[in-house]
Scaffold this motif. Structure first.
Motif, PDB file in Angstrom:
ATOM      1  N   GLY A   1     -14.010   4.521  -4.916  1.00  0.00           N
ATOM      2  CA  GLY A   1     -13.435   3.217  -5.214  1.00  0.00           C
ATOM      3  C   GLY A   1     -13.728   2.718  -6.609  1.00  0.00           C
TER       4      GLY A   1
ATOM      5  N   PRO B   1      -3.873  -1.432  -9.872  1.00  0.00           N
ATOM      6  CA  PRO B   1      -2.488  -1.254  -9.424  1.00  0.00           C
ATOM      7  C   PRO B   1      -1.562  -2.091 -10.312  1.00  0.00           C
TER       8      PRO B   1
ATOM      9  N   ASP C   1       4.761  -6.779  -2.065  1.00  0.00           N
ATOM     10  CA  ASP C   1       4.175  -5.887  -3.074  1.00  0.00           C
ATOM     11  C   ASP C   1       2.811  -6.391  -3.538  1.00  0.00           C
TER      12      ASP C   1
ATOM     13  N   LYS D   1       0.337  -5.600  -0.830  1.00  0.00           N
ATOM     14  CA  LYS D   1       0.026  -4.169  -0.880  1.00  0.00           C
ATOM     15  C   LYS D   1      -0.998  -3.883  -1.985  1.00  0.00           C
ATOM     16  N   ALA D   2      -0.802  -4.478  -3.159  1.00  0.00           N
ATOM     17  CA  ALA D   2      -1.734  -4.285  -4.278  1.00  0.00           C
ATOM     18  C   ALA D   2      -3.111  -4.863  -3.947  1.00  0.00           C
TER      19      ALA D   2
ATOM     20  N   TYR E   1      -4.463  -5.153  -0.911  1.00  0.00           N
ATOM     21  CA  TYR E   1      -5.114  -4.234   0.024  1.00  0.00           C
ATOM     22  C   TYR E   1      -5.553  -2.953  -0.682  1.00  0.00           C
ATOM     23  N   GLU E   2      -4.773  -2.521  -1.673  1.00  0.00           N
ATOM     24  CA  GLU E   2      -5.169  -1.351  -2.458  1.00  0.00           C
ATOM     25  C   GLU E   2      -6.476  -1.632  -3.189  1.00  0.00           C
ATOM     26  N   GLN E   3      -6.592  -2.830  -3.758  1.00  0.00           N
ATOM     27  CA  GLN E   3      -7.831  -3.209  -4.445  1.00  0.00           C
ATOM     28  C   GLN E   3      -8.992  -3.318  -3.462  1.00  0.00           C
TER      29      GLN E   3
ATOM     30  N   GLY F   1      -9.298  -1.774  -0.796  1.00  0.00           N
ATOM     31  CA  GLY F   1      -9.591  -0.411  -0.370  1.00  0.00           C
ATOM     32  C   GLY F   1     -10.462   0.354  -1.353  1.00  0.00           C
ATOM     33  N   THR F   2     -10.780  -0.262  -2.481  1.00  0.00           N
ATOM     34  CA  THR F   2     -11.700   0.352  -3.443  1.00  0.00           C
ATOM     35  C   THR F   2     -13.108  -0.211  -3.301  1.00  0.00           C
TER      36      THR F   2
ATOM     37  N   ASP G   1     -14.091   2.879   2.936  1.00  0.00           N
ATOM     38  CA  ASP G   1     -13.818   1.566   2.337  1.00  0.00           C
ATOM     39  C   ASP G   1     -13.771   0.469   3.407  1.00  0.00           C
TER      40      ASP G   1
END
Length: 182
Positions: free
Chosen positions: A40, A70, A80, A83-84, A86-88, A90-91, A100
């Protein structure tokens, strides 16, 4: 040798978090550190038998590159942006668990509120695997700073909640496999 279990010499002084207490400690330039986890964008290192977590933004002290963000801007749809976010999130990793916090099932709520200036305010409820976890404040601040780093995000509120209590079955299947529950 992979990035994990790599021994490096710190290239500059750095503030790290002692695991599991979360206490901030300054580690001096030249200190030898063994990287045990590089997930992450952050790093878990062992120095003289003690475990520390070093932020991804301080990756250069280990001779590593900081993580990329992202790509999302204020014209992005709420879907969107979510999503970004959750991507963050997830790190964000517990320094002791190679999974994570999203996969661990620690995120209970993530709500977006679009402002007139098209920035997005974010409200997050999260929990911990154990209420007494010394890294709790550290993980909350990590979530806040990583989500706030997105250019479209305005204010971020992260609430640490313990209702409902976290259970192992809240983990994703892949997380359960990673920690050996199957």
């Amino acid at each position: 040798m992979s990035a994990e279990d790599e021994v490096v010499s710190l290239k500059r002084d750095v503030i790290a978090a002692l695991v599991p207490s979360g206490q901030r400690v300054e580690l001096p330039e030249g200190t030898e550190a063994r990287i045990t986890q590089a997930l992450g964008g952050s790093f878990t290192v062992i120095i003289q038998g003690h475990m520390f977590r070093i932020e991804g933004s301080d990756a250069d002290c280990l001779g590593k590159d900081p993580p990329a963000l992202p790509e999302v801007n204020e014209d992005a749809s709420d879907e969107d942006v979510q999503k970004a976010i959750y991507e963050q999130m997830g790190t964000v990793y517990d320094p002791e668990i190679p999974v994570d916090i999203v996969e661990l099932g620690l995120i209970y709520r993530c709500e977006l509120s679009r402002r007139e200036d098209n920035q997005v305010d974010v409200a997050i409820d999260m929990t911990l695997t154990a209420p007494g976890c010394g890294m709790g404040d550290f993980l909350v601040n990590d979530v806040r700073s990583k989500v706030q780093a997105l250019p479209v995000v305005g204010d971020v509120t992260v609430n640490l909640v313990f209702d409902p209590p976290w259970r192992q079955d809240m983990m994703s299947e892949s997380a359960q496999l990673a920690v050996g529950f199957f």
